[in-house]
Design a protein around this motif. Structure first.
Motif, short mmCIF file in Angstrom:
data_model
loop_
_atom_site.label_atom_id
_atom_site.label_comp_id
_atom_site.label_asym_id
_atom_site.label_seq_id
_atom_site.Cartn_x
_atom_site.Cartn_y
_atom_site.Cartn_z
N THR A 91 0.81 -1.22 0.00
CA THR A 91 0.00 0.00 0.00
C THR A 91 0.84 1.27 0.00
OG1 THR A 91 -0.14 -0.06 2.41
CG2 THR A 91 -1.91 -1.15 1.18
N ALA A 92 2.13 1.17 0.30
CA ALA A 92 3.00 2.36 0.31
C ALA A 92 3.14 2.91 -1.10
CB ALA A 92 4.37 2.00 0.87
N SER B 291 6.95 -2.00 -12.80
CA SER B 291 5.58 -2.52 -12.84
C SER B 291 5.52 -3.94 -13.40
CB SER B 291 4.69 -1.60 -13.68
OG SER B 291 4.59 -0.31 -13.08
N ALA B 292 6.51 -4.30 -14.22
CA ALA B 292 6.54 -5.64 -14.81
C ALA B 292 7.21 -6.66 -13.89
CB ALA B 292 7.27 -5.59 -16.15
N ASP B 293 7.81 -6.19 -12.79
CA ASP B 293 8.51 -7.09 -11.88
C ASP B 293 7.52 -7.84 -11.01
OD1 ASP B 293 11.36 -7.65 -10.56
OD2 ASP B 293 9.91 -7.35 -8.93
N ALA B 294 7.84 -9.10 -10.69
CA ALA B 294 6.92 -9.96 -9.94
C ALA B 294 6.62 -9.43 -8.54
CB ALA B 294 7.50 -11.37 -9.84
N VAL B 295 7.57 -8.72 -7.93
CA VAL B 295 7.37 -8.17 -6.59
C VAL B 295 7.00 -6.70 -6.65
CG1 VAL B 295 8.45 -7.67 -4.35
CG2 VAL B 295 8.90 -9.84 -5.49
N TRP B 296 7.82 -5.90 -7.26
CA TRP B 296 7.59 -4.46 -7.30
C TRP B 296 6.30 -4.10 -8.03
CZ3 TRP B 296 10.56 -1.84 -4.05
CH2 TRP B 296 11.81 -2.39 -3.70
N GLY B 297 5.90 -4.95 -8.94
CA GLY B 297 4.66 -4.71 -9.67
C GLY B 297 3.41 -4.85 -8.83
N LEU B 298 3.55 -5.37 -7.62
CA LEU B 298 2.41 -5.53 -6.72
C LEU B 298 2.01 -4.24 -6.01
CD1 LEU B 298 3.35 -8.96 -5.10
CD2 LEU B 298 1.66 -8.55 -6.89
N PHE B 299 2.89 -3.23 -6.03
CA PHE B 299 2.56 -1.98 -5.35
C PHE B 299 1.42 -1.27 -6.07
CE2 PHE B 299 6.59 -2.81 -3.37
CZ PHE B 299 6.42 -2.30 -2.09
N ASN B 300 0.49 -0.76 -5.27
CA ASN B 300 -0.73 -0.16 -5.82
C ASN B 300 -0.48 1.20 -6.46
OD1 ASN B 300 -2.22 -2.35 -4.79
ND2 ASN B 300 -2.43 -1.34 -2.79
N ASN B 301 0.52 1.91 -5.96
CA ASN B 301 0.76 3.28 -6.44
C ASN B 301 2.24 3.47 -6.70
OD1 ASN B 301 0.51 5.98 -7.09
ND2 ASN B 301 0.32 6.67 -4.97
N THR B 302 2.63 3.50 -7.98
CA THR B 302 4.02 3.66 -8.36
C THR B 302 4.20 4.96 -9.14
OG1 THR B 302 4.35 1.27 -8.48
CG2 THR B 302 5.97 2.64 -9.60
N GLU B 303 5.17 5.76 -8.71
CA GLU B 303 5.46 7.03 -9.36
C GLU B 303 6.91 7.06 -9.83
OE1 GLU B 303 4.77 9.87 -6.29
OE2 GLU B 303 2.56 9.67 -6.36
N GLU B 304 7.18 7.93 -10.78
CA GLU B 304 8.56 8.14 -11.23
C GLU B 304 9.13 9.35 -10.52
OE1 GLU B 304 8.91 8.35 -15.44
OE2 GLU B 304 8.57 6.20 -15.71
N GLY B 305 10.38 9.22 -10.11
CA GLY B 305 11.05 10.31 -9.41
C GLY B 305 11.83 11.22 -10.35
N SER B 306 12.83 11.81 -9.81
CA SER B 306 13.67 12.75 -10.56
C SER B 306 14.50 12.02 -11.61
CB SER B 306 14.60 13.48 -9.59
OG SER B 306 15.49 14.32 -10.28
N PRO B 307 14.73 12.63 -12.77
CA PRO B 307 15.58 12.00 -13.78
C PRO B 307 17.02 11.85 -13.28
CG PRO B 307 15.11 14.28 -14.37
CD PRO B 307 14.22 13.94 -13.22
#
Length: 255
Positions: free
Chosen positions: A174-175, A188-204
């Motif tokens: 949920t984080a 998002s395509a990763d088996a673990v990291w893709g489970l997070f409900n809210n994913t954002e991109e940070g600084s370039p």
């Protein structure tokens, strides 16, 4: 899991892992050759008052007029210290042992040094008050249960360009997860990291030029989005301070 941890503690108590070589500034240390690790305070092995409040680990410590680099934190060094609120770890630390902060139930804030490459099993298990964590660009793997039972964890920043191997590391997704600029699809395509409900991109990712033995400056690049300039970066395994922005570094960056 708690029974497993008690077994873990009992096993460690039978070996000299927690043998404290000396205490300085309220922190217990153990020698490893010419370097020292922060370790569990053996005289308080069954209590939780030691390492209470805010703990600042120094990058060096002097013993018998000899100065040593503080390069690691022993397994279970802070485990069960329920009154620890904040820990500041110096950039000299390159290794953190298993269960190092396990069940530090009041721990709200801790930084991870830039040269850390692995977060081991159960490092922050049961840190129920931990609100956020920033995982450095050099971290390649995160052990099982590392962030399990971290019920207050609301923000995870992972700066690794490649998603770290993290099987079993989390028990909640949920984080808000912030990943490097341009890497959202990969995570998002990763088996673990893709489970997070809210994913954002940070600084370039920024480009740097070394300006001295300890400093760098930001130089031009194809930048977009929200740019955050860090205070320190790691280049070829060495930590540099970011002290300036070069001429025309952001020239014609219109996005």
């Amino acid at each position: 899991m708690k029974k497993t941890f008690l077994t873990f503690l009992m096993l460690l108590a039978t070996v000299p892992l927690w043998a404290v070589d000396f205490v300085e500034g309220g922190i217990a240390y153990k020698f490893y050759g010419n370097e020292v690790y922060v370790t569990y305070h053996a005289s308080d092995q069954y209590g939780d008052d030691y390492y209470a409040g805010s703990v600042v680990i120094p990058s060096t410590v002097t013993r018998n007029e000899v100065t040593y680099n503080v390069t690691g934190i022993d397994p279970a060094a802070f485990a069960g210290c329920s009154k620890t609120i904040e820990v500041t770890i110096p950039e000299s630390v390159v290794a953190i042992g298993e269960h190092a902060f396990r069940e530090c139930t009041s721990l709200k804030k801790v930084n991870l040094p830039l040269l850390i490459t692995e977060l081991k099993t159960g490092t922050f298990y049961g840190c129920k008050s931990l609100e956020s964590i920033t995982i450095g660009a050099n971290v390649a793997s995160i052990g099982s249960g590392c962030f399990s039972e971290c019920e207050s964890l609301a923000s995870i920043v992972c700066n690794a360009a490649t998603p770290p191997v993290a099987t079993g590391a989390f028990d909640s997704y949920t984080a808000t997860l912030t990943v490097p600029y341009g890497k959202k699809e990969l995570y998002s395509a990763d088996a673990v990291w893709g489970l997070f409900n809210n994913t954002e991109e940070g600084s370039p990712i920024l480009n740097y030029k070394v300006t001295s033995n300890t400093t760098v400056e930001v130089i031009s690049g194809d930048y977009g989005g929200n740019v955050v300039i860090p205070s320190e970066v790691v280049i070829k395994g060495k930590v540099y301070s970011v002290t300036s922005i070069g001429d025309k570094s952001f020239y014609n960056c219109i996005e």
